[in-house]
Design a protein around this motif. Sequence first.
Motif, PDB file in Angstrom:
ATOM      1  N   LYS A 131       0.840  -1.199   0.000  1.00 33.05           N
ATOM      2  CA  LYS A 131       0.000   0.000   0.000  1.00 33.05           C
ATOM      3  C   LYS A 131       0.877   1.252   0.000  1.00 33.05           C
ATOM      4  CE  LYS A 131      -0.456   0.314   5.034  1.00 33.05           C
ATOM      5  NZ  LYS A 131      -1.390   0.465   6.168  1.00 33.05           N
ATOM      6  N   LEU A 132       0.244   2.360  -0.352  1.00 35.61           N
ATOM      7  CA  LEU A 132       0.941   3.653  -0.340  1.00 35.61           C
ATOM      8  C   LEU A 132       1.287   4.021   1.094  1.00 35.61           C
ATOM      9  CD1 LEU A 132       1.826   6.347  -1.719  1.00 35.61           C
ATOM     10  CD2 LEU A 132      -0.525   7.153  -1.359  1.00 35.61           C
ATOM     11  N   LYS A 147      -5.673  20.032  -3.108  1.00 39.60           N
ATOM     12  CA  LYS A 147      -5.942  19.448  -4.418  1.00 39.60           C
ATOM     13  C   LYS A 147      -6.175  20.553  -5.450  1.00 39.60           C
ATOM     14  CE  LYS A 147      -9.103  16.179  -6.657  1.00 39.60           C
ATOM     15  NZ  LYS A 147     -10.271  15.277  -6.449  1.00 39.60           N
ATOM     16  N   GLY A 181      -3.183  16.318  -7.571  1.00 40.07           N
ATOM     17  CA  GLY A 181      -4.529  15.833  -7.249  1.00 40.07           C
ATOM     18  C   GLY A 181      -5.485  15.855  -8.415  1.00 40.07           C
ATOM     19  N   PRO A 187      -0.727   8.247  -9.541  1.00 35.19           N
ATOM     20  CA  PRO A 187      -1.669   8.276  -8.405  1.00 35.19           C
ATOM     21  C   PRO A 187      -0.988   8.341  -7.047  1.00 35.19           C
ATOM     22  CG  PRO A 187      -2.378   6.661 -10.024  1.00 35.19           C
ATOM     23  CD  PRO A 187      -1.036   7.127 -10.471  1.00 35.19           C
ATOM     24  N   GLY A 188       0.166   7.704  -6.900  1.00 30.57           N
ATOM     25  CA  GLY A 188       0.850   7.740  -5.612  1.00 30.57           C
ATOM     26  C   GLY A 188       1.242   9.156  -5.208  1.00 30.57           C
ATOM     27  N   ASP A 190      -0.424  11.998  -6.425  1.00 31.43           N
ATOM     28  CA  ASP A 190      -1.694  12.720  -6.228  1.00 31.43           C
ATOM     29  C   ASP A 190      -2.272  12.442  -4.837  1.00 31.43           C
ATOM     30  OD1 ASP A 190      -2.042  14.241  -8.481  1.00 31.43           O
ATOM     31  OD2 ASP A 190      -3.151  12.715  -9.595  1.00 31.43           O
ATOM     32  N   GLN A 191      -2.188  11.207  -4.401  1.00 32.65           N
ATOM     33  CA  GLN A 191      -2.767  10.840  -3.102  1.00 32.65           C
ATOM     34  C   GLN A 191      -1.810  11.143  -1.941  1.00 32.65           C
ATOM     35  OE1 GLN A 191      -4.150   6.721  -3.155  1.00 32.65           O
ATOM     36  NE2 GLN A 191      -4.891   6.941  -5.274  1.00 32.65           N
ATOM     37  N   GLY A 192      -0.521  11.000  -2.172  1.00 28.84           N
ATOM     38  CA  GLY A 192       0.414  11.096  -1.062  1.00 28.84           C
ATOM     39  C   GLY A 192       0.849  12.515  -0.717  1.00 28.84           C
ATOM     40  N   LEU A 210      -0.105   2.001  -8.082  1.00 27.18           N
ATOM     41  CA  LEU A 210      -0.221   3.448  -7.897  1.00 27.18           C
ATOM     42  C   LEU A 210       0.997   4.204  -8.473  1.00 27.18           C
ATOM     43  CD1 LEU A 210      -1.638   3.680  -4.250  1.00 27.18           C
ATOM     44  CD2 LEU A 210      -2.877   3.797  -6.432  1.00 27.18           C
TER      45      LEU A 210
END
Length: 236
Positions: A131-132, A147, A181, A187-188, A190-192, A210
């Motif tokens: 997982k991230l 974001k 975002g 994605p890692g 954008d989310q992290g 991700l």
Amino acid sequence: MPATPSQQGVDDVSERTQENRSEGQSPATKAGRRLAAQLAAQKAAEAKRRRQAWAGGLAGVAVMALLIGGFVWIDSNRDDKPSTASGASPSASAAAPDAPTAPPAPQLPEGSDPALGTKPTVKAGTGELKKLTVTPVIKGTGPAVKKGQNITTNYVGVFYKDGKEFDSSWKGGQPATFPIGVGQVIPGWDQGLVGVTVGSRVQLDIPTELAFGKDAAAKGQPEGPLRFVVDVLAAQ
């Protein structure tokens, strides 16, 4: 008794001869002597001028020889010395043409940790990454990233399994700026990175799904799980 006329004539001639002898020479002879003296003086003057001309010529030749010798000596010394670029003298601050130059230090946020001005050392991860994971390294005191903002970062990316570096903004000496975002990065990221405060350094451990996905190699992108260390320098 009185002399006869013939005797008188002889006596007159004898007296004139004696007078001429007493005077030394006749007028014609004196003129010749003066002319001879003048000619001798002219010859002596001409000889003196010739000697002076020779002396001047020799002096001129000597001066030219000295000048030419001096130029030759200067040129020989100049050839013996190693040349330097643009006439500059060699010094410790002059870098060789092929010597790598250090990139300029990034502009750091006011009041941030000076460690952000130095490239971090990033090692490989351990275990299986499922997982991230976001791990703070330096906690910044600026506002939190939202974001949709454009963020400016320095980063180092390595393969999670072996720690081999595949990308770094530090190589070019210029931080990277991009929107966060909104799907413009993996994605890692954008989310992290949303919610991280400006002035922070964080470690992102990103699983394959991700990161660049399972078909990353076919696209010429880094394959498998990845690890990034990211410095957040600004958010607008």
